[in-house]
Design an enzyme around this catalytic site. Structure first.
Site, PDB file in Angstrom:
ATOM      1  N   LYS A  84      62.007 -10.537   2.151  1.00  0.00           N
ATOM      2  CA  LYS A  84      61.071  -9.333   2.611  1.00  0.00           C
ATOM      3  C   LYS A  84      60.123  -9.873   2.748  1.00  0.00           C
ATOM      4  O   LYS A  84      59.405 -10.556   2.325  1.00  0.00           O
ATOM      5  CB  LYS A  84      61.303  -8.290   1.526  1.00  0.00           C
ATOM      6  CG  LYS A  84      59.818  -7.079   1.425  1.00  0.00           C
ATOM      7  CD  LYS A  84      60.200  -6.292   0.298  1.00  0.00           C
ATOM      8  CE  LYS A  84      58.870  -6.080  -0.365  1.00  0.00           C
ATOM      9  NZ  LYS A  84      58.937  -4.897  -1.391  1.00  0.00           N
ATOM     10  N   GLU A 143      60.523  -0.926   4.888  1.00  0.00           N
ATOM     11  CA  GLU A 143      59.820  -0.065   3.339  1.00  0.00           C
ATOM     12  C   GLU A 143      58.621   0.502   3.830  1.00  0.00           C
ATOM     13  O   GLU A 143      57.600  -0.119   4.373  1.00  0.00           O
ATOM     14  CB  GLU A 143      59.827  -1.090   2.495  1.00  0.00           C
ATOM     15  CG  GLU A 143      59.504  -0.819   0.978  1.00  0.00           C
ATOM     16  CD  GLU A 143      59.564  -1.951   0.009  1.00  0.00           C
ATOM     17  OE1 GLU A 143      60.235  -2.891   0.230  1.00  0.00           O
ATOM     18  OE2 GLU A 143      58.877  -1.663  -1.141  1.00  0.00           O
TER      19      GLU A 143
HETATM   20  O1  OSB Z   1      55.283  -2.830  -2.187  1.00  0.00           O
HETATM   21  O2  OSB Z   1      56.647  -3.808  -3.425  1.00  0.00           O
HETATM   22  C1  OSB Z   1      55.406  -3.816  -3.043  1.00  0.00           C
HETATM   23  C2  OSB Z   1      53.666  -6.273  -5.004  1.00  0.00           C
HETATM   24  C3  OSB Z   1      52.442  -5.520  -5.431  1.00  0.00           C
HETATM   25  C4  OSB Z   1      52.431  -4.130  -5.135  1.00  0.00           C
HETATM   26  C5  OSB Z   1      53.352  -3.610  -4.383  1.00  0.00           C
HETATM   27  C6  OSB Z   1      54.518  -4.189  -3.948  1.00  0.00           C
HETATM   28  C7  OSB Z   1      54.643  -5.703  -4.331  1.00  0.00           C
HETATM   29  C8  OSB Z   1      55.586  -6.677  -4.010  1.00  0.00           C
HETATM   30  C9  OSB Z   1      55.963  -7.930  -4.754  1.00  0.00           C
HETATM   31  O3  OSB Z   1      56.207  -6.548  -2.977  1.00  0.00           O
HETATM   32  C10 OSB Z   1      57.438  -7.604  -5.447  1.00  0.00           C
HETATM   33  C11 OSB Z   1      57.203  -8.719  -6.603  1.00  0.00           C
HETATM   34  O4  OSB Z   1      57.620  -9.677  -6.132  1.00  0.00           O
HETATM   35  O5  OSB Z   1      57.095  -8.491  -7.747  1.00  0.00           O
HETATM   36 MG    MG Z   2      56.965  -1.687  -1.702  1.00  0.00          MG
END
Ligand code: OSB
Ligand code: MG
Length: 370
Positions: A161, A213
């Site tokens: 992603k 997303e």
């Molecule tokens: O939107 O999924 C998100 C990290 C911090 C805040 C929001 C998001 C994220 C990530 C990281 O996408 C997910 C991870 O590896 O912990």
């Molecule tokens: Mg997210």
């Protein structure tokens, strides 16, 4: 279990590599841990709130305050039979799901130890292995991003992603697809687009993404439903889903075809299970999101991901992608095939490393009834 005392701790944990989303860049995580002391047991929970109020309204200083001043006193001195007893005890406080989740999840963590059963089994999980994907932030250059993707694919991760925002999207996705036409690829905008970008977001269809997303506002279902109708690609909601009721509204409206479940964002394991169940009823797959957690939150994410409808690879990846040294033992590890083996041991299955925790702690407070 009688809740005798609650300890809150802030840890300062530098990330191995900065993490950038459409709302900003993080170099060092401020990790908020809570410990429930009950009948000689210690249940641990992690508050997923960020350093600032950018992913949602919650942030670590606010969470600390609401826990110490309002939430912890609602649990102190109470006898609870299960983690699932906690939400009703905290219900009088509006909002603050990540602060509530830290406490509720700590209670489940203690309950699993008391019942001498693995936490994942207590949650109703069945999977013995979970599929792992990675979330890769915005980088300083396209080359740097492609290098990162190459590293993660070589490590075996099952889904990539990438974070996107206006100016860091089509060109980036173009380059990724040119090099890896077949991989499971998705993107996460963290609400960086508006309806003016509709045609632009529609052009992402050509990249055959697994999902897009949260492209629009963090509190929106209606316009996501309108956008979903225009797209071939599945939308996935993250920020907008804060409860099982939200999930039901979003799925009835057709706002998304996939849901990212973050246990902190929805207020704890009970609500996360309820979101999972609603999605299952609609025939909609879910996956477990992450918030750059330390090993405590990460181990809880592993346990949650064992529920049957977590059928897509989650953002639950290895400790070493984030930390030089994690605060649990063993650290969370990912196999060469991109999966995490679910521990058989009782409780969360990953022991706390007390010495490492005390070295990283920058403030600590214990709340108890006098
Ligand atoms: O939107 O999924 C998100 C990290 C911090 C805040 C929001 C998001 C994220 C990530 C990281 O996408 C997910 C991870 O590896 O912990
Ligand atoms: Mg997210």
């Amino acid at each position: 279990m009688k809740v005798e005392a609650i300890t809150v701790r802030e840890l300062k944990m530098p990330l191995v590599h900065f993490f950038e989303t459409s709302f900003g860049r993080t170099y060092t995580r401020r990790i908020l841990l809570v410990t429930l002391h009950c009948d000689g047991l210690e249940g641990w929970g992690e508050c997923a709130a960020g350093e600032g109020p950018f992913f949602s309204e919650e942030y670590i200083d606010g969470a600390w305050d609401v826990i110490v001043r309002h939430l912890a006193p609602m649990l102190l001195g109470k006898t609870i039979a299960a983690g699932s007893d906690v939400p009703s005890l905290l219900a009088r406080v509006r909002g603050h799901p990540m602060a509530k989740a830290a406490l509720e999840n700590a209670a489940w963590d203690a309950e699993a130890q008391e019942r001498a059963t693995p936490l994942w089994r207590l949650l109703g999980g069945t999977r013995r292995e979970i599929a792992s994907g990675v979330s890769i932030g915005i980088q300083d250059s396209h080359e740097q991003l492609l290098e990162k993707i190459e590293t993660e694919l070589a490590a075996g991760y099952q889904r990539i992603k990438v974070k996107v925002k206006p100016g860091w999207d089509v060109e980036v996705l173009e380059k990724i697809r040119a090099r890896w036409p077949q991989i499971l690829l998705s993107c996460d905008a963290n609400s960086a687009y508006t309806l003016d970008d509709e045609e632009h977001v529609k052009s992402f269809d050509r990249f055959k993404l697994l999902m897009i997303e949260q492209p629009l506002w963090s509190d929106d279902f209606f316009f996501h439903a309108r956008l979903q109708k225009q797209l071939q690609t599945a939308l996935c909601l993250d920020e907008a889903i804060r409860s099982a009721r939200d999930a039901e509204a979003a799925l009835e409206l057709g706002s998304c075809r996939i849901i990212n479940v973050k246990v902190g964002r929805v207020g704890g394991f009970s609500e996360a299970i309820a979101v999972h169940d609603v999605a299952q009823r609609f025939g909609i797959p879910v996956w477990c999101g992450g918030m750059l957690e330390s090993g405590i939150g990460r181990s809880h994410n592993v346990a949650l991901s064992t529920l049957a409808n977590f059928s897509l690879p989650g953002d639950v990846s290895a400790s070493k992608r984030y930390w030089k040294e994690d605060i649990v033992e063993p650290e969370i590890e990912v196999s060469r095939h991109g999966s995490i083996a679910v521990p058989e041991t009782h409780g969360r299955g990953f022991e706390v490393r007390r010495e490492v925790i005390s070295e990283l702690t920058v403030r600590q407070q214990t709340v108890k009834n006098s």
